[in-house]
Design a protein around this motif. Structure first.
Motif, PDB file in Angstrom:
ATOM      1  N   ALA A 111      26.814   4.669  13.273  1.00  0.00           N
ATOM      2  CA  ALA A 111      25.506   4.574  13.905  1.00  0.00           C
ATOM      3  C   ALA A 111      24.484   5.333  13.062  1.00  0.00           C
ATOM      4  N   ARG A 112      24.998   6.197  12.205  1.00  0.00           N
ATOM      5  CA  ARG A 112      24.156   6.930  11.253  1.00  0.00           C
ATOM      6  C   ARG A 112      24.969   7.033   9.971  1.00  0.00           C
TER       7      ARG A 112
ATOM      8  N   ARG B 173      24.504   8.976   6.718  1.00  0.00           N
ATOM      9  CA  ARG B 173      23.980   9.897   5.710  1.00  0.00           C
ATOM     10  C   ARG B 173      24.879   9.886   4.476  1.00  0.00           C
ATOM     11  N   VAL B 174      24.265  10.028   3.322  1.00  0.00           N
ATOM     12  CA  VAL B 174      25.006   9.943   2.056  1.00  0.00           C
ATOM     13  C   VAL B 174      24.964  11.299   1.348  1.00  0.00           C
ATOM     14  N   LEU B 175      26.104  11.688   0.790  1.00  0.00           N
ATOM     15  CA  LEU B 175      26.195  12.950   0.053  1.00  0.00           C
ATOM     16  C   LEU B 175      25.152  12.986  -1.073  1.00  0.00           C
TER      17      LEU B 175
ATOM     18  N   LEU C 249      34.285   8.168   3.492  1.00  0.00           N
ATOM     19  CA  LEU C 249      32.851   7.846   3.401  1.00  0.00           C
ATOM     20  C   LEU C 249      32.257   7.595   4.781  1.00  0.00           C
TER      21      LEU C 249
ATOM     22  N   LYS D 116      35.631   9.648  12.949  1.00  0.00           N
ATOM     23  CA  LYS D 116      34.784  10.064  14.084  1.00  0.00           C
ATOM     24  C   LYS D 116      33.555   9.155  14.275  1.00  0.00           C
ATOM     25  N   TYR D 117      33.092   8.504  13.207  1.00  0.00           N
ATOM     26  CA  TYR D 117      31.994   7.542  13.352  1.00  0.00           C
ATOM     27  C   TYR D 117      32.457   6.359  14.226  1.00  0.00           C
TER      28      TYR D 117
ATOM     29  N   PHE E 267      32.825   7.339  17.815  1.00  0.00           N
ATOM     30  CA  PHE E 267      31.497   7.387  18.455  1.00  0.00           C
ATOM     31  C   PHE E 267      31.132   6.002  19.003  1.00  0.00           C
TER      32      PHE E 267
HETATM   33  N1  COA Z   1      28.744   8.801  14.164  1.00  0.00           N
HETATM   34  C1  COA Z   1      28.966   9.898  14.892  1.00  0.00           C
HETATM   35  N2  COA Z   1      28.527  11.127  14.544  1.00  0.00           N
HETATM   36  C2  COA Z   1      27.820  11.227  13.409  1.00  0.00           C
HETATM   37  C3  COA Z   1      27.552  10.125  12.585  1.00  0.00           C
HETATM   38  C4  COA Z   1      28.036   8.856  13.016  1.00  0.00           C
HETATM   39  N3  COA Z   1      27.814   7.761  12.304  1.00  0.00           N
HETATM   40  N4  COA Z   1      26.836  10.519  11.533  1.00  0.00           N
HETATM   41  C5  COA Z   1      26.651  11.832  11.664  1.00  0.00           C
HETATM   42  N5  COA Z   1      27.258  12.268  12.781  1.00  0.00           N
HETATM   43  C6  COA Z   1      27.275  13.621  13.275  1.00  0.00           C
HETATM   44  C7  COA Z   1      28.035  14.520  12.323  1.00  0.00           C
HETATM   45  O1  COA Z   1      29.398  14.500  12.585  1.00  0.00           O
HETATM   46  C8  COA Z   1      27.403  15.861  12.588  1.00  0.00           C
HETATM   47  O2  COA Z   1      27.926  16.383  13.790  1.00  0.00           O
HETATM   48  P1  COA Z   1      28.366  17.935  13.875  1.00  0.00           P
HETATM   49  O3  COA Z   1      27.105  18.697  13.630  1.00  0.00           O
HETATM   50  O4  COA Z   1      28.924  18.060  15.254  1.00  0.00           O
HETATM   51  O5  COA Z   1      29.399  18.129  12.801  1.00  0.00           O
HETATM   52  C9  COA Z   1      25.948  15.498  12.832  1.00  0.00           C
HETATM   53  O6  COA Z   1      25.964  14.134  13.266  1.00  0.00           O
HETATM   54  C10 COA Z   1      25.073  15.583  11.585  1.00  0.00           C
HETATM   55  O7  COA Z   1      25.759  14.937  10.522  1.00  0.00           O
HETATM   56  P2  COA Z   1      25.068  14.217   9.275  1.00  0.00           P
HETATM   57  O8  COA Z   1      23.988  13.351   9.739  1.00  0.00           O
HETATM   58  O9  COA Z   1      26.137  13.539   8.538  1.00  0.00           O
HETATM   59  O10 COA Z   1      24.394  15.375   8.439  1.00  0.00           O
HETATM   60  P3  COA Z   1      25.093  16.581   7.677  1.00  0.00           P
HETATM   61  O11 COA Z   1      23.986  17.311   7.006  1.00  0.00           O
HETATM   62  O12 COA Z   1      26.004  17.337   8.592  1.00  0.00           O
HETATM   63  O13 COA Z   1      26.035  15.919   6.536  1.00  0.00           O
HETATM   64  C11 COA Z   1      26.694  14.551   4.688  1.00  0.00           C
HETATM   65  C12 COA Z   1      25.516  15.107   5.496  1.00  0.00           C
HETATM   66  C13 COA Z   1      26.112  13.618   3.629  1.00  0.00           C
HETATM   67  C14 COA Z   1      27.468  15.700   4.035  1.00  0.00           C
HETATM   68  C15 COA Z   1      27.638  13.784   5.628  1.00  0.00           C
HETATM   69  O14 COA Z   1      26.904  12.801   6.285  1.00  0.00           O
HETATM   70  C16 COA Z   1      28.829  13.128   4.975  1.00  0.00           C
HETATM   71  O15 COA Z   1      29.808  13.794   4.613  1.00  0.00           O
HETATM   72  N6  COA Z   1      28.782  11.790   4.831  1.00  0.00           N
HETATM   73  C17 COA Z   1      29.920  11.001   4.403  1.00  0.00           C
HETATM   74  C18 COA Z   1      29.944  10.797   2.920  1.00  0.00           C
HETATM   75  C19 COA Z   1      29.008   9.756   2.434  1.00  0.00           C
HETATM   76  O16 COA Z   1      28.213  10.002   1.539  1.00  0.00           O
HETATM   77  N7  COA Z   1      29.108   8.553   2.978  1.00  0.00           N
HETATM   78  C20 COA Z   1      28.305   7.446   2.603  1.00  0.00           C
HETATM   79  C21 COA Z   1      28.109   6.547   3.785  1.00  0.00           C
HETATM   80  S1  COA Z   1      27.280   5.052   3.335  1.00  0.00           S
END
Ligand code: COA
Length: 254
Positions: free
Chosen positions: A116-117, A119-121, A202, A206-207, A210
């Protein structure tokens, strides 16, 4: 048999791979194209789009996941009218928006390695601008459990257009429906299958959990020994989950 067809959306050619007739429409992930679904097209059938700027489709100005959702929904309308929409990662974000914004084109949803969200490293997103090779290796290392033949195949795709991969991941980074689901504003009214590789780094499990919690009519399938590229890494297990969803839950895809 898989054949290539095309349709036009706003005078732009949208290229699509078509397997056996099935009301199933696949949307690929960042920097990829419709070929990503080759094992599903061969075994189950349906349509796999090359989004604009990918594969054999034309260039288009894309500024958000919503823009991709517009092209995908128009392509669905023109190929099969209405379909079960299956999306992976970025494609899963696009599929969610197709279902929410163009519900008349969506009879079911398959959310694969997505969230649902999304975020990218920074190491990946910024790295694609400064040290693209290193960033691509990082995505691949996180995206596969084993460096099998599919690993090299995806690697070649990413290295071909790193700037497209960067655009896609920057759109993922801005995609965020977490609060919409939490508040009940993102209402998905069709049956949903959620598939994730147990070792996905990636878009972690947990995503997917959710989604399971916030989408009423949903089921979750976790596939062992697979990471993010689950449809390529474990096609048999993947196809079996998808087939049973279609046969038991949405038989009208025939
Ligand atoms: N579903 C459910 N929960 C989510 C979520 C999703 N799709 N996306 C984020 N969250 C949650 C996280 O688990 C976190 O919860 P917490 O505070 O209880 O641990 C919170 O929302 C904030 O997370 P996020 O938005 O990811 O920000 P962040 O600053 O904590 O982390 C990253 C940023 C980039 C380190 C992290 O998103 C990550 O490791 N991403 C996966 C690696 C990646 O680059 N993937 C590419 C996807 S296209």
């Amino acid at each position: 048999m898989i054949e290539r067809i095309s349709t036009e959306v706003d005078s732009r050619v949208i290229s699509i791979l078509r397997g056996n007739e099935k009301k199933l429409f696949y949307i690929h992930s960042s920097g990829s194209d419709g070929e990503q679904w080759k094992y599903q097209l061969e075994s189950i059938g349906g349509y796999a789009i090359d989004l604009p700027n990918h594969g054999k489709s034309d260039f288009a100005e894309i500024e958000s996941v919503d823009d991709y959702a517009y092209y995908a929904s128009e392509a669905i309308r023109k190929t099969c009218g209405k379909a079960v929409v299956a999306g992976h990662s970025l494609g899963g974000a696009v599929a969610q928006k197709v279902c929410l914004d163009y519900p008349e084109t969506c009879m079911g949803l398959v959310l694969v390695g997505t969230g649902a969200r999304l975020r990218v490293l920074p190491e990946i997103l910024d790295g694609l601008k400064t040290e693209p090779e290193k960033a691509i290796e990082k995505i691949l290392e996180m995206g596969f459990v084993q460096k099998e033949k599919e690993y090299e195949w995806v690697r070649k795709k990413y290295f071909r257009y790193p700037e497209v991969l960067h655009l896609d991941l920057s759109l993922c980074n801005k995609f965020d429906l977490l609060e919409n689901y939490r508040q009940g504003n993102a209402k998905i009214d069709v049956p949903v299958l959620i598939i994730v590789g147990r070792e996905d780094r990636l878009t972690p499990l947990k995503y997917a959990e959710f989604f399971r919690k916030h989408i009423e009519n949903s089921e979750l399938v976790v596939i062992d020994s697979a990471s993010h590229m689950v449809m390529l890494e474990r096609p048999e297990e993947f196809n079996s989950a998808l087939k049973s969803f279609l046969d038991n839950i949405i038989p009208e895809t025939q």
